[in-house]
Enzyme design. Sequence first.
Site, PDB file in Angstrom:
ATOM      1  N   ASP A  48       0.861  -1.182   0.000  1.00 35.83           N
ATOM      2  CA  ASP A  48       0.000   0.000   0.000  1.00 35.83           C
ATOM      3  C   ASP A  48       0.896   1.231   0.000  1.00 35.83           C
ATOM      4  O   ASP A  48       1.784   1.361   0.851  1.00 35.83           O
ATOM      5  CB  ASP A  48      -0.900   0.015   1.242  1.00 35.83           C
ATOM      6  CG  ASP A  48      -2.010  -1.026   1.169  1.00 35.83           C
ATOM      7  OD1 ASP A  48      -2.056  -1.789   0.181  1.00 35.83           O
ATOM      8  OD2 ASP A  48      -2.822  -1.085   2.111  1.00 35.83           O
ATOM      9  N   ASP A  89     -15.448  -3.455  -0.591  1.00 36.44           N
ATOM     10  CA  ASP A  89     -14.996  -3.259   0.785  1.00 36.44           C
ATOM     11  C   ASP A  89     -16.223  -3.067   1.657  1.00 36.44           C
ATOM     12  O   ASP A  89     -17.075  -2.233   1.336  1.00 36.44           O
ATOM     13  CB  ASP A  89     -14.083  -2.036   0.875  1.00 36.44           C
ATOM     14  CG  ASP A  89     -12.953  -2.095  -0.140  1.00 36.44           C
ATOM     15  OD1 ASP A  89     -12.467  -3.208  -0.394  1.00 36.44           O
ATOM     16  OD2 ASP A  89     -12.560  -1.040  -0.678  1.00 36.44           O
TER      17      ASP A  89
END
Length: 237
Positions: A8, A127
């Site tokens: 990330d 998500d």
Amino acid sequence: MEIFPAIDLKDGKAVRLTKGLMQSAKIYSDEPWELARRFEEMGSKWLHLVDLNGAFAGEPKNLEQIEKIRKNCSLKMQLGGGIRDEDTIKRYIDMGIQRVILGSVAVKNPGFVKEMAKKYPIVVGIDAIDGYVAVEGWAKTSTMKATDLARAFADSGVEAIICTDVGRDGTLSGVNVEFTVSIAEASGIETIASGGVRDIEDIRKLLETGKVAGVIVGKAFYEGTIDLKEAFELVRS
């Protein structure tokens, strides 16, 4: 089942968040490309890459690092974070990214995602917070159930769905197997588990379902609670 080690990116560095909160970012590397090379040496075939700044801004923000990672490893890469239009998708594909992940736009404009899936290798990122879809870098929760969104992409040409239990993400509290399976069953599309993976037992549990196509491993690697080489051996045995 495929294992996707994760990088990330925030401000050009490799970080991990807890429950998607930007202020929780812990830096693990100033040179993310070095991590990609390590994953490759360990036996990985894929890399899961997220432009965190991009996810919040709605446009690419870590292009320099993404290009550096692409140039320094031969891993296949799937990339998400702030991809909202065809120009950005095309830019990443031309850069040598194998699959592009569409998240927030999949909720707001599923028609666009289906259209893009006819032209490009698209992955939908779903998500969820308590079973409901989270958007805008997880800053907001919608009124749509994650399983309903997954069902909307059945037979759409989308290559895979990545489903993340936001409440577990970055917590090392164990992967949500039931949630992952529910997404796989609702969509009929290859489903990749994400969020909360802690150790080799999580990999084993997902494998045993026979319904999960992949798993993203992030903090468990960075905090040393999983041996990636062992995990690769397990899924390929």
